[in-house]
Design a protein around this motif. Structure first.
Motif, mmCIF file in Angstrom:
data_model
loop_
_atom_site.group_PDB
_atom_site.id
_atom_site.type_symbol
_atom_site.label_atom_id
_atom_site.label_comp_id
_atom_site.label_asym_id
_atom_site.label_seq_id
_atom_site.Cartn_x
_atom_site.Cartn_y
_atom_site.Cartn_z
ATOM 1 N N GLU A 70 -30.868 23.413 -3.000
ATOM 2 C CA GLU A 70 -29.594 24.104 -4.458
ATOM 3 C C GLU A 70 -29.377 23.851 -5.856
ATOM 4 O OE1 GLU A 70 -25.424 23.996 -2.842
ATOM 5 O OE2 GLU A 70 -25.286 26.085 -4.655
ATOM 6 N N ASP A 86 -29.279 21.458 0.675
ATOM 7 C CA ASP A 86 -27.793 21.725 -0.134
ATOM 8 C C ASP A 86 -27.519 20.780 0.688
ATOM 9 O OD1 ASP A 86 -25.650 23.034 -1.252
ATOM 10 O OD2 ASP A 86 -24.738 24.587 0.345
ATOM 11 N N ILE A 88 -24.162 18.958 -0.672
ATOM 12 C CA ILE A 88 -22.507 19.287 -0.313
ATOM 13 C C ILE A 88 -22.373 20.382 -0.279
ATOM 14 C CG2 ILE A 88 -20.535 18.517 -1.038
ATOM 15 C CD1 ILE A 88 -21.747 16.646 -2.920
ATOM 16 N N ASP A 89 -22.730 21.012 0.739
ATOM 17 C CA ASP A 89 -22.118 22.833 1.114
ATOM 18 C C ASP A 89 -20.669 22.970 1.585
ATOM 19 O OD1 ASP A 89 -22.586 25.658 2.214
ATOM 20 O OD2 ASP A 89 -22.395 24.676 4.203
ATOM 21 N N GLY A 90 -20.054 23.432 0.954
ATOM 22 C CA GLY A 90 -18.133 23.286 0.613
ATOM 23 C C GLY A 90 -17.450 22.725 -1.159
ATOM 24 N N THR A 91 -18.660 22.842 -1.320
ATOM 25 C CA THR A 91 -18.514 21.915 -3.034
ATOM 26 C C THR A 91 -16.954 22.171 -2.454
ATOM 27 O OG1 THR A 91 -20.917 22.023 -3.229
ATOM 28 C CG2 THR A 91 -19.597 21.250 -5.573
ATOM 29 N N GLY A 164 -17.099 33.626 5.055
ATOM 30 C CA GLY A 164 -17.222 33.644 3.614
ATOM 31 C C GLY A 164 -16.355 34.797 2.605
ATOM 32 N N PHE A 165 -16.926 33.837 1.232
ATOM 33 C CA PHE A 165 -16.313 35.296 0.707
ATOM 34 C C PHE A 165 -17.903 34.523 -0.346
ATOM 35 C CE2 PHE A 165 -12.866 35.130 2.704
ATOM 36 C CZ PHE A 165 -12.457 36.536 2.887
ATOM 37 N N ARG A 191 -12.084 30.870 7.743
ATOM 38 C CA ARG A 191 -11.926 30.911 6.054
ATOM 39 C C ARG A 191 -12.688 29.257 5.903
ATOM 40 N NH1 ARG A 191 -16.033 30.353 2.731
ATOM 41 N NH2 ARG A 191 -15.655 31.228 0.127
ATOM 42 N N ALA A 194 -17.212 26.383 4.618
ATOM 43 C CA ALA A 194 -18.876 25.446 4.388
ATOM 44 C C ALA A 194 -19.348 26.677 5.673
ATOM 45 C CB ALA A 194 -18.939 24.281 5.000
ATOM 46 N N ALA A 195 -20.391 26.861 5.083
ATOM 47 C CA ALA A 195 -21.469 27.733 5.828
ATOM 48 C C ALA A 195 -22.292 27.233 7.520
ATOM 49 C CB ALA A 195 -22.050 29.024 4.920
ATOM 50 N N GLU A 212 -21.370 36.704 6.694
ATOM 51 C CA GLU A 212 -21.347 36.546 5.286
ATOM 52 C C GLU A 212 -22.589 37.468 5.110
ATOM 53 O OE1 GLU A 212 -19.839 32.798 4.567
ATOM 54 O OE2 GLU A 212 -20.069 33.481 1.792
ATOM 55 N N LEU A 215 -25.237 34.670 0.957
ATOM 56 C CA LEU A 215 -25.827 33.239 0.935
ATOM 57 C C LEU A 215 -27.438 33.433 0.709
ATOM 58 C CD1 LEU A 215 -24.970 32.148 5.242
ATOM 59 C CD2 LEU A 215 -23.289 31.474 2.865
ATOM 60 N N ASP A 219 -27.557 27.413 2.285
ATOM 61 C CA ASP A 219 -26.707 27.456 2.751
ATOM 62 C C ASP A 219 -26.782 28.091 4.475
ATOM 63 O OD1 ASP A 219 -24.981 27.262 0.501
ATOM 64 O OD2 ASP A 219 -25.402 29.684 0.490
HETATM 65 C C1 IPD Z 1 -20.958 27.871 -0.151
HETATM 66 C C2 IPD Z 1 -20.261 27.118 1.433
HETATM 67 C C3 IPD Z 1 -19.217 29.016 1.570
HETATM 68 C C4 IPD Z 1 -19.714 30.066 1.051
HETATM 69 C C5 IPD Z 1 -19.936 30.321 0.146
HETATM 70 C C6 IPD Z 1 -21.349 29.594 -0.049
HETATM 71 P P1 IPD Z 1 -22.241 25.740 -1.142
HETATM 72 O O1 IPD Z 1 -21.761 26.574 -0.065
HETATM 73 O O2 IPD Z 1 -21.237 28.134 2.256
HETATM 74 O O3 IPD Z 1 -18.598 28.693 2.684
HETATM 75 O O4 IPD Z 1 -18.878 31.575 1.460
HETATM 76 O O5 IPD Z 1 -21.096 31.127 -0.259
HETATM 77 O O6 IPD Z 1 -22.108 29.407 -1.765
HETATM 78 O O7 IPD Z 1 -21.538 27.023 -2.996
HETATM 79 O O8 IPD Z 1 -20.846 25.228 -1.394
HETATM 80 O O9 IPD Z 1 -23.158 25.141 -1.194
#
Ligand code: IPD
Length: 266
Positions: A70, A86, A88-91, A164-165, A191, A194-195, A212, A215, A219
């Motif tokens: 990422e 990734d 840190i997913d869920g930054t 997620g959005f 929601r 973190a995907a 979602e 992505l 993710d």
């Molecule tokens: C995000 C998370 C979130 C999802 C976003 C992603 P990131 O990844 O997974 O849940 O809704 O679409 O971009 O940016 O925290 O690695």
């Protein structure tokens, strides 16, 4: 070709080490280092440091493999394996101190795009809970030492779903319309942010389904293999389509077609 189990073990070891670094940096405080595509799309110094650690560990162990991360982008390798990462997913959760973030590492073979690759191994590690989800193609999905399987069917009361959005405000109206179409299938909606964990939770039976739009490969690469290896179905923007930026849907088999149709607006 390396054994899937060996790649899984490597992914798991590195995810744990990287996750412990992320947790340490979180305990020291987190500063937002930059804003990316939109105001909500942030990166912290820890994202970059953790990705650098993962990349150097992989380079030391498997110098011929490719990398798709990422924060640092793509590098082709000379072997058929690419690592999709990734750090840190869920930054956003991480930055706010919400303990729902994960290190996500997948090994794929073939062309390193989600429409074409074959996912071989996966690890998703949630440092605050110490939970390591891992899978190897054809060898099942596991939470630490426990084999995972998706729920046998969605409950009659409706499915527990997650979504997620995207960060771009211009996409929010479409995302909310999608939620409205999907809600008749749901008993409730999560929601979490973190995907990779949403997908891991479908694999573990903590959710019945997830959808979602938007992505990125890092993710979903690891989480989608977890779901498939746990007996769930995973797809994209149409019947039989692979996961892509256009759509990710994952669920127990019994609701997959209806969830996909609702998510797509068919
Ligand atoms: C995000 C998370 C979130 C999802 C976003 C992603 P990131 O990844 O997974 O849940 O809704 O679409 O971009 O940016 O925290 O690695």
């Amino acid at each position: 070709m390396p054994r899937a189990n060996d790649l899984e073990a490597l992914a798991a070891d590195i995810a744990r080490e990287a996750g412990e670094l992320a947790r340490l940096r979180r305990s020291e405080g987190v500063a937002i280092a930059a804003t990316k595509s939109a105001l909500a799309d942030i990166v912290t110094d820890a994202d970059r440091e953790v990705e650098a650690l993962i990349r150097s560990r992989l380079r030391a162990e498997r110098p011929d493999d490719g990398f798709l991360g990422e924060e640092t982008g793509a590098e082709r390798g000379s072997s058929d394996v690419t690592w999709v990462v990734d750090p840190i997913d869920g930054t956003v959760n991480y930055a706010y101190g919400i303990p729902a973030y994960a290190v996500s590492i997948a090994a794929v073979t073939g062309e390193p795009t989600p429409e074409e690759w074959v996912a071989v191994a996966a690890a998703v590690f949630n440092p605050p809970l110490g939970e390591l989800f891992h899978a190897a193609h054809g060898e099942g999905a596991w939470l630490d030492g426990r084999r995972l399987s998706v729920n046998p069917e969605a409950p009659r009361a409706g499915a527990l779903l997650a979504t997620g959005f995207g960060y771009d405000p211009a996409t929010h109206a479409g995302d909310l319309a999608r939620v409205a179409r999907v809600m008749p299938l749901a008993r409730d909606l999560r929601r979490a942010g973190a995907a990779s964990l949403d997908l891991a939770y479908v694999a573990a039976g903590r959710l019945d389904g997830y959808f979602e739009r938007g992505l990125q490969p890092w993710d979903h690469a690891a989480g989608a293999l977890l779901v498939a290896e746990a007996g769930g179905l995973v797809g994209g923007a149409g019947p039989g389509a692979r996961v892509s930026e256009a759509m990710t849907v994952a669920s127990v088999p019994g609701i997959f077609d209806r969830l996909l149709a609702a998510a797509l607006g068919d």
